[in-house]
Every structure is written in C-alpha cells, then in structure tokens.
Design a protein around this motif. Structure first.
Motif, PDB file in Angstrom:
ATOM      1  N   ALA A 165       0.807  -1.225   0.000  1.00  0.00           N
ATOM      2  CA  ALA A 165       0.000   0.000   0.000  1.00  0.00           C
ATOM      3  C   ALA A 165       0.836   1.269   0.000  1.00  0.00           C
ATOM      4  O   ALA A 165       0.317   2.346  -0.281  1.00  0.00           O
ATOM      5  CB  ALA A 165      -0.930  -0.007   1.210  1.00  0.00           C
ATOM      6  N   GLY A 166       2.108   1.165   0.339  1.00  0.00           N
ATOM      7  CA  GLY A 166       2.959   2.350   0.386  1.00  0.00           C
ATOM      8  C   GLY A 166       2.466   3.330   1.433  1.00  0.00           C
ATOM      9  O   GLY A 166       2.099   2.933   2.544  1.00  0.00           O
ATOM     10  N   PRO A 167       2.405   4.609   1.072  1.00  0.00           N
ATOM     11  CA  PRO A 167       2.023   5.618   2.070  1.00  0.00           C
ATOM     12  C   PRO A 167       0.560   5.524   2.514  1.00  0.00           C
ATOM     13  O   PRO A 167       0.161   6.199   3.463  1.00  0.00           O
ATOM     14  CB  PRO A 167       2.304   6.946   1.357  1.00  0.00           C
ATOM     15  N   ASP A 168      -0.220   4.679   1.860  1.00  0.00           N
ATOM     16  CA  ASP A 168      -1.630   4.530   2.242  1.00  0.00           C
ATOM     17  C   ASP A 168      -1.848   3.476   3.329  1.00  0.00           C
ATOM     18  O   ASP A 168      -2.987   3.178   3.686  1.00  0.00           O
ATOM     19  CB  ASP A 168      -2.474   4.159   1.008  1.00  0.00           C
ATOM     20  N   TRP A 169      -0.770   2.923   3.898  1.00  0.00           N
ATOM     21  CA  TRP A 169      -0.932   1.856   4.891  1.00  0.00           C
ATOM     22  C   TRP A 169      -1.772   2.274   6.094  1.00  0.00           C
ATOM     23  O   TRP A 169      -2.453   1.426   6.668  1.00  0.00           O
ATOM     24  CB  TRP A 169       0.419   1.277   5.310  1.00  0.00           C
ATOM     25  N   PRO A 170      -1.798   3.555   6.513  1.00  0.00           N
ATOM     26  CA  PRO A 170      -2.657   3.899   7.653  1.00  0.00           C
ATOM     27  C   PRO A 170      -4.144   3.594   7.416  1.00  0.00           C
ATOM     28  O   PRO A 170      -4.899   3.383   8.367  1.00  0.00           O
ATOM     29  CB  PRO A 170      -2.412   5.393   7.861  1.00  0.00           C
ATOM     30  N   ARG A 171      -4.551   3.534   6.164  1.00  0.00           N
ATOM     31  CA  ARG A 171      -5.937   3.156   5.845  1.00  0.00           C
ATOM     32  C   ARG A 171      -6.234   1.750   6.387  1.00  0.00           C
ATOM     33  O   ARG A 171      -7.287   1.497   6.966  1.00  0.00           O
ATOM     34  CB  ARG A 171      -6.139   3.208   4.335  1.00  0.00           C
ATOM     35  N   TYR A 172      -5.274   0.844   6.229  1.00  0.00           N
ATOM     36  CA  TYR A 172      -5.485  -0.532   6.659  1.00  0.00           C
ATOM     37  C   TYR A 172      -5.335  -0.669   8.174  1.00  0.00           C
ATOM     38  O   TYR A 172      -5.990  -1.506   8.782  1.00  0.00           O
ATOM     39  CB  TYR A 172      -4.566  -1.465   5.858  1.00  0.00           C
ATOM     40  N   LEU A 173      -4.528   0.186   8.751  1.00  0.00           N
ATOM     41  CA  LEU A 173      -4.455   0.250  10.205  1.00  0.00           C
ATOM     42  C   LEU A 173      -5.818   0.673  10.758  1.00  0.00           C
ATOM     43  O   LEU A 173      -6.323   0.066  11.706  1.00  0.00           O
ATOM     44  CB  LEU A 173      -3.373   1.235  10.654  1.00  0.00           C
ATOM     45  N   ALA A 174      -6.431   1.672  10.147  1.00  0.00           N
ATOM     46  CA  ALA A 174      -7.764   2.123  10.589  1.00  0.00           C
ATOM     47  C   ALA A 174      -8.780   0.989  10.470  1.00  0.00           C
ATOM     48  O   ALA A 174      -9.627   0.809  11.353  1.00  0.00           O
ATOM     49  CB  ALA A 174      -8.210   3.337   9.786  1.00  0.00           C
ATOM     50  N   LEU A 175      -8.687   0.212   9.413  1.00  0.00           N
ATOM     51  CA  LEU A 175      -9.589  -0.925   9.217  1.00  0.00           C
ATOM     52  C   LEU A 175      -9.407  -1.959  10.331  1.00  0.00           C
ATOM     53  O   LEU A 175     -10.388  -2.461  10.898  1.00  0.00           O
ATOM     54  CB  LEU A 175      -9.337  -1.559   7.847  1.00  0.00           C
ATOM     55  N   VAL A 176      -8.157  -2.247  10.678  1.00  0.00           N
ATOM     56  CA  VAL A 176      -7.885  -3.198  11.762  1.00  0.00           C
ATOM     57  C   VAL A 176      -8.401  -2.641  13.087  1.00  0.00           C
ATOM     58  O   VAL A 176      -9.057  -3.350  13.861  1.00  0.00           O
ATOM     59  CB  VAL A 176      -6.374  -3.533  11.849  1.00  0.00           C
ATOM     60  N   LEU A 177      -8.124  -1.382  13.363  1.00  0.00           N
ATOM     61  CA  LEU A 177      -8.579  -0.774  14.618  1.00  0.00           C
ATOM     62  C   LEU A 177     -10.104  -0.800  14.733  1.00  0.00           C
ATOM     63  O   LEU A 177     -10.647  -1.024  15.820  1.00  0.00           O
ATOM     64  CB  LEU A 177      -8.052   0.657  14.753  1.00  0.00           C
ATOM     65  N   ASP A 178     -10.787  -0.600  13.616  1.00  0.00           N
ATOM     66  CA  ASP A 178     -12.257  -0.643  13.626  1.00  0.00           C
ATOM     67  C   ASP A 178     -12.800  -2.040  13.893  1.00  0.00           C
ATOM     68  O   ASP A 178     -13.957  -2.200  14.272  1.00  0.00           O
ATOM     69  CB  ASP A 178     -12.823  -0.125  12.300  1.00  0.00           C
ATOM     70  N   SER A 179     -11.975  -3.069  13.707  1.00  0.00           N
ATOM     71  CA  SER A 179     -12.435  -4.449  13.929  1.00  0.00           C
ATOM     72  C   SER A 179     -12.260  -4.902  15.380  1.00  0.00           C
ATOM     73  O   SER A 179     -12.706  -5.989  15.734  1.00  0.00           O
ATOM     74  CB  SER A 179     -11.689  -5.407  13.001  1.00  0.00           C
ATOM     75  N   LEU A 180     -11.647  -4.090  16.212  1.00  0.00           N
ATOM     76  CA  LEU A 180     -11.327  -4.517  17.580  1.00  0.00           C
ATOM     77  C   LEU A 180     -12.472  -4.396  18.592  1.00  0.00           C
ATOM     78  O   LEU A 180     -12.545  -5.212  19.511  1.00  0.00           O
ATOM     79  CB  LEU A 180     -10.109  -3.746  18.100  1.00  0.00           C
ATOM     80  N   PRO A 181     -13.360  -3.413  18.501  1.00  0.00           N
ATOM     81  CA  PRO A 181     -14.408  -3.303  19.527  1.00  0.00           C
ATOM     82  C   PRO A 181     -15.342  -4.510  19.520  1.00  0.00           C
ATOM     83  O   PRO A 181     -15.565  -5.140  18.473  1.00  0.00           O
ATOM     84  CB  PRO A 181     -15.165  -2.041  19.145  1.00  0.00           C
TER      85      PRO A 181
END
Length: 194
Positions: A165-181
């Motif tokens: 993803a290059g510089p867009d990797w924070p998008r996937y971090l946000a996706l992972v974080l949204d899956s935790l609750p």
C-alpha cells in the motif's frame, strides 16, 4: 596510571560496540539479514577481530540490533500506552506506533525469526502488551477473544500490507482498529492451535 589506561580501554570498547551495532542496523535496513559481518566491520570502521570479540556469532550481533531497536522504538511506546488512562487508546497507540516503527525499518522486522534472537525481547514486549490488552478487555473496549499473541501478528500483517500500500498503509491500520471493539465482532475468532 594503569587505572586510567583501563578506563580508556573500556571506553574504546564501548565505543567500538556502539559503532558495530549502529553499522549493523544501517546494513540490515539496506540489505536485511543477508549482510556479511565483514561489511558491517567495514561500515563500523573496526577490524573483524574487534567485531568478533564483541559478537562471536552473526546471530549475537543481529540480536543486539533487535535489542537496540526495541529499546529505542518499542519500549517507550509500551510505557506510554501503559500510562494512558484510556485502555482503547493505549492499545491503538501500541498498534499504530509498533507498525510505524517496523514500516520505517522493515529489515529489523525481518530479523524477528523467533529463537535466540528474540528470546530476551519477546517477554519484555508480550508481558506489558498483555496488561494493556487485559485492561482494554475489562473496559469493554476490545473483543474478549483478542489475545496478546494476536497483536504481533496484526503488526506483521500491517507491515506486510505497507509494502503493497505504500504511504496509504494507515488506511489498513484504521480498518484493523475498527475491527477490535466488541460490537464489530460478527463471530468468535477461530481458536489458536498452539
């Protein structure tokens, strides 16, 4: 006079060791663990005898690189997260900052192969991480079936995704974080087989 000379020898030895670890970190960042000890000695401006006196094996040196990087980049994150009164934010900090640390230095992540290199580091990472995760579970901030062993896997997955993803990797971090609750859990996670 001999005491002064011994002090100088110890200071030179510490300087050489630090130069070797710094050179190894730079070489690993560029070449991964395929770097030769001779290349590292040249970069550190020491002879190979000096390198071997400090690090008898390549694994000893690579473990020192991990130790150095962990102390500089990961331990401060764990301390900050442990002190955060918001358990969800603490876990997000660990995931975000750990991923960032390894995205910045993917060669260091490649050194983590278990065994001798990480034997002293893994408990120092997993123990505080378990406490942070336990606090988040008790507060209802994350799903109950998330384990401390899941976090390094998530970080590794995110770092691998960053190479795509290059510089867009924070998008996937946000996706992972949204899956935790807990409310994001549609079904229990499959059990860990070990």
């Amino acid at each position: 006079m001999a005491e002064s000379r011994n002090g100088q020898v110890r200071a030179d030895s510490r300087r050489n060791r630090a130069a070797i670890v710094t050179a190894a970190r730079a070489a690993v960042a560029e070449l991964g663990d395929k770097v030769s000890l001779e290349q590292i000695a040249r970069l550190a401006q020491v002879n190979t005898r000096t390198l071997f006196r400090h690090f008898p094996t390549k694994d000893d040196l690579l473990a020192a690189v991990l130790e150095d990087y962990f102390a500089e980049r990961v331990e401060p994150v764990l301390r900050r997260a442990a002190a955060d009164p918001d358990p969800r934010r603490a876990l997000e900090t660990v995931l975000t900052e750990s991923t960032t640390a390894f995205v910045e230095q993917p060669g260091v992540l490649a050194l983590i192969s278990g065994g001798a290199r990480t034997s002293g580091i893994a408990p120092r990472y997993l123990e505080p991480l378990a406490e942070i995760l336990t606090r988040a579970r008790k507060a209802g901030a994350v799903r109950d079936d998330l384990t401390p062993d899941d976090i390094p896997c998530l970080v590794t997955m995110l770092v691998a995704g960053a190479s795509h993803a290059g510089p867009d990797w924070p998008r996937y971090l946000a996706l992972v974080l949204d899956s935790l609750p807990p409310e994001a859990a549609r079904a229990p996670l499959p059990p860990i087989s070990r």
